[in-house]
Design a protein around this motif. Structure first.
Motif, PDB file in Angstrom:
ATOM      1  N   VAL A  87       4.999   6.237  -6.375  1.00  0.00           N
ATOM      2  CA  VAL A  87       5.005   5.550  -7.132  1.00  0.00           C
ATOM      3  C   VAL A  87       6.010   6.905  -8.624  1.00  0.00           C
ATOM      4  N   TRP A 139       1.161  -1.348  -0.001  1.00  0.00           N
ATOM      5  CA  TRP A 139      -0.069   0.205   0.384  1.00  0.00           C
ATOM      6  C   TRP A 139       0.819   1.339   0.486  1.00  0.00           C
ATOM      7  N   MET A 158      -1.092   0.131 -10.983  1.00  0.00           N
ATOM      8  CA  MET A 158      -1.929  -0.497  -9.812  1.00  0.00           C
ATOM      9  C   MET A 158      -3.007  -0.932  -9.112  1.00  0.00           C
ATOM     10  N   ASP A 159      -3.914  -0.090  -9.584  1.00  0.00           N
ATOM     11  CA  ASP A 159      -5.641  -0.406  -9.419  1.00  0.00           C
ATOM     12  C   ASP A 159      -5.675  -1.346  -9.539  1.00  0.00           C
ATOM     13  N   ARG A 166       2.485   2.313  -3.477  1.00  0.00           N
ATOM     14  CA  ARG A 166       1.334   2.736  -4.209  1.00  0.00           C
ATOM     15  C   ARG A 166       1.424   5.008  -4.262  1.00  0.00           C
ATOM     16  N   GLU A 205       2.934   9.090 -12.890  1.00  0.00           N
ATOM     17  CA  GLU A 205       1.448   8.436 -12.609  1.00  0.00           C
ATOM     18  C   GLU A 205       0.835   7.983 -13.669  1.00  0.00           C
ATOM     19  N   TYR A 229       1.530   4.562 -13.958  1.00  0.00           N
ATOM     20  CA  TYR A 229       1.562   3.400 -12.824  1.00  0.00           C
ATOM     21  C   TYR A 229       0.563   3.254 -12.142  1.00  0.00           C
ATOM     22  N   THR A 230      -0.296   4.561 -11.494  1.00  0.00           N
ATOM     23  CA  THR A 230      -1.193   4.296 -10.942  1.00  0.00           C
ATOM     24  C   THR A 230      -2.531   2.787 -11.542  1.00  0.00           C
TER      25      THR A 230
END
Lengths: 257, 497
Positions: A159, A153, A168-169, A156, A162, A164-165
């Motif tokens: 990163v 967590w 990640m989600d 996250r 952005e 990458y997010t």
């Protein structure tokens, strides 16, 4: 030539500021321009190759931002050839090189394709592992293997980019079900606040929905994780397995002349 | 003063000794030169017989004797005399002598008769010898030239008798390029040659080229392509020498271990060790043992100490022994220290990435030991023992370990401790049956493979009466076949260093 360059610059800017409509309009036009290039081994080819590579990299970023994973896969497969040794020696290094590689690694992790993750990782030279773009997926995979989910967590938060997010989600839904399985096996019962913290839900309602899916009962703020003790292993015979094994022994023995 | 006298006395006596040694050495050299030359001429004779009789076993025998024992004794003089006396094709003659002359000065002695053989087999054999000699003398550019022209010549012929020679020639061709770090150039050639070998049912060539291509891919870390290539091709199991089979199994093991298929990698690597010769091929056995050790650690088993104690491998396996000790104890700090110390060695062996994956294995082993020792233990104590960062981390890690079946326990969150479940008698579960099943299927497998590997002697169907000579010949051959495993191979040694 210069007109094409202008189009390409517009495309790059559109992707950067998340202007998806404009980017979508320019993308097919630029791809058609690329098909008119003839790649030869001489000096002329370098401009075209850099053009093509920049286009493909930004197309990858565009597809990630609009969450079209198939498009990302397609373009990544094409841009990968520009990262092998033959090309890195003649072309100047691209800024997005490591970012695209890191994105691909994270994508493979999130779709649980671990063998492919490792084979891709082998292709990346060890010096590049220290770069934050690559280090992030590597550490992520380590935390996943260890089971240190709270480190996941927190990763996250840092990163390198952005884009990458998005991946990640996607990962967190898989991670959540993993955590839930761990909790089932490890705890007899768990207080709701602890469950909230562990599964990183924002509110009790989400938590209760999750519990209903998994058949966990909520009693007095406690979640009962295990319904009843499983039957003793002693009394169960894995009959199928024993039968198939014994039959194979008989068959092999018969074959001995 | 007396010291000086002693020194001068010693000098004189040593110089006399040197002179004596020199004359002795000269005599020895002359003797070895003539003996090596005669053995090489024997080999050439065998190859001529192959050319005329179209049977491959003579050639195989000739290749075996030359490449294993005589290789070290080559000199320019021997080779030049051999070429001069055997070949009649003066163009090739001059070319080869030119290669040799770049290494060392070559004198042409005029009292030998000029050769009269013009079989392509003999020519190719001699060119192969020159290539090997150039590689041994570390003159790689010349060796590459020689090897490339050799390959071109071989590909222009279409004779079955050239198959064993062709296989060896490709092996050394690839080796030249590998020693110059130019492997990517020959990938296309190797792939085309592999296709040709498959079409012509040249099983020796097919196996050798398959191994060379896999080696090429693995050299550049292209595991994906290596995996796809090996899945699309089949390895000709039946009639191939054990050395190629051992190599193939090792490459399969490399690929599988990267792709996280540890149990399969383990079984394949064990087979590779078994097929490798017992006493020679140290380099190959070393590489296989290193990889095997890491795969065992990744599977959660600890390799036995006896593997590290084998006399010829002991020194090289020392870093791996220390690594195993760190993992066995479950000490993360020690583990990281070992990795830092030996990072270069691990990188050279290409096991570094696999070792990175061992990180969570260390934690799991540590947890298992704690669980065995304590029936109840606080999470904070576990943190301290395993050098973890904080209690929340420890809790999650323990939860995952319980889910993976590493330990058998329950976490009590309020009390903040772990309680182990009581141990059940292991004989009442299925464990013994599983262990038995593994052993039984292994034995049955070995039996089946042994049956498949049986051979009839080559002339059994002819039912001819053997003359005394032919019988002696056959006995000698069978003896040499039995010697086969022992003699192979210095090649293997060189290849896997």
């Amino acid at each position: 030539m210069s007109l094409n360059q202008l189009d390409l610059d517009n495309f790059v800017d559109a992707v950067k500021v998340n202007n998806f409509g404009g980017a979508a309009a320019l993308l097919p036009k630029l791809k058609i321009i690329c098909t008119t290039f003839t790649f030869t081994e001489n000096q002329q080819g370098i401009y075209e190759k850099i053009f093509h590579r920049t286009l493909l990299e930004n197309a990858c970023l565009y597809y990630v931002k609009i969450k079209d994973i198939l498009g990302f896969n397609r373009n990544f497969a094409q841009v990968k050839q520009y990262y092998d040794e033959k090309h890195t020696s003649i072309l100047s290094p691209s800024q997005n090189h490591l970012l695209i590689l890191g994105l691909n690694l994270l994508h493979l992790l999130s779709s649980n394709q671990l063998p492919d993750f490792h084979t891709e990782l082998e292709l990346i030279p060890v010096e590049m592992h220290k770069d934050p773009h690559i280090r992030h997926p590597i550490q992520f995979e380590q935390y996943l293997m260890e089971g240190a989910y709270n480190k996941l967590w927190s990763s996250r938060a840092d990163v390198p980019s952005e884009t990458y997010t998005v991946f990640m989600d996607m990962m967190f839904t898989t991670v959540r079900s993993e955590i839930a399985e761990c909790l089932e096996k490890a705890y007899k019962n768990l207080s709701s606040e602890e469950a909230l913290k562990a599964l990183k839900f924002q509110s009790l309602s989400e938590l209760s929905e999750f519990c209903n899916e998994r058949d966990w009962k909520i009693v007095n703020n406690y979640i009962i994780l295990r319904l009843e003790e499983k039957k003793d292993a002693k009394s169960e015979l894995a009959a199928d397995k024993l039968i198939s094994q014994t039959l194979s022994y008989a068959r092999e023995l018969e074959r001995i002349v | 003063m007396s010291n000086n006298k002693d020194i001068t006395m010693k000098d004189e006596s040593s110089s006399i000794e040197i002179k004596l040694n020199e004359t002795e050495n000269k005599k020895k050299n002359e003797i070895t030169v003539t003996s090596v030359l005669s053995e090489l001429k024997n080999a050439v004779g065998l190859i001529e017989k192959t050319g005329t009789s179209k049977e491959q076993r003579f050639m195989v025998r000739a290749l075996r004797t030359t490449l294993s024992s005589l290789r070290k004794k080559f000199t320019t003089l021997i080779l030049q005399q051999l070429i001069f006396t055997t070949l009649s094709n003066s163009l090739l003659n001059d070319q080869l002598i030119e290669y040799l002359s770049k290494i060392d000065t070559v004198e042409l002695s005029s009292d030998e008769k000029k050769g009269n053989s013009n079989l392509p087999e003999v020519e190719i054999y001699l060119q192969l010898l020159v290539t090997i000699f150039l590689i041994d003398k570390k003159n790689y550019e010349l060796a590459t030239e020689c090897a490339s022209s050799l390959i071109n010549r071989i590909q222009s012929f279409n004779r079955r008798t050239l198959f064993p020679l062709g296989a060896k020639a490709f092996f050394y061709y690839s080796r030249c390029f590998e020693l110059q770090n130019r492997l990517s150039e020959i990938r296309g050639i190797l792939l085309a040659a592999h296709r040709t070998a498959c079409l012509r049912h040249d099983e020796e060539g097919q196996a050798t080229l398959l191994n060379l291509i896999l080696r090429n891919y693995l050299h550049y870390n292209m595991y994906d392509q290596a995996y796809k290539f090996s899945s699309k091709t089949s390895f000709p199991d039946a009639t191939v020498a054990g050395s190629q089979a051992a190599r193939y199994l090792y490459y399969q093991g490399c690929i599988k271990s990267i792709q996280l298929e540890y149990t399969e990698a383990y079984s394949v690597l064990m087979q590779a060790i078994r097929k490798a010769p017992q006493n020679s091929a140290t380099g190959f056995r070393l590489s296989v043992n290193k990889l095997l050790c890491i795969v065992q650690l990744l599977m959660g088993e600890i390799p036995q100490r006896s593997t590290f104690r084998q006399s010829d491998l002991r020194v090289a396996l020392k870093p791996y022994l220390q690594l195993t000790q760190a993992v066995r104890v479950g000490d993360l700090a020690e583990f990281h220290r070992v990795i830092k110390n030996f990072a270069d060695i691990f990188r050279k062996d290409k096991t570094y990435t696999l070792i990175q994956r061992l990180h969570h294995n260390v934690i799991k082993t540590g947890l298992r030991k704690i669980n065995l020792a304590y029936s109840r233990i606080h999470l904070s104590d576990i943190c301290k023992k395993l050098n973890l960062d904080n209690v929340a981390d420890a809790e999650f890690i323990v939860a995952k370990a319980i889910k993976d079946g590493v330990i058998d326990a329950i976490i009590d969150h309020e009390g903040g401790f772990i309680q182990s479940k009581e141990n059940i008698d292991i004989y009442s579960t299925h464990e013994p049956q599983e262990a038995f099943h593994k052993r039984i299927s292994f034995c049955l497998n070995i039996h089946n493979e042994a049956v498949k590997a049986q051979r009839f002697p080559a002339d059994a169907h002819k039912l001819s009466k053997e003359s005394e000579e032919a019988r002696k010949e056959r006995m000698k051959q069978e003896q040499e076949l039995a010697q086969n495993w022992v003699d192979e191979d210095d090649e293997d040694d060189e290849m896997f260093l």
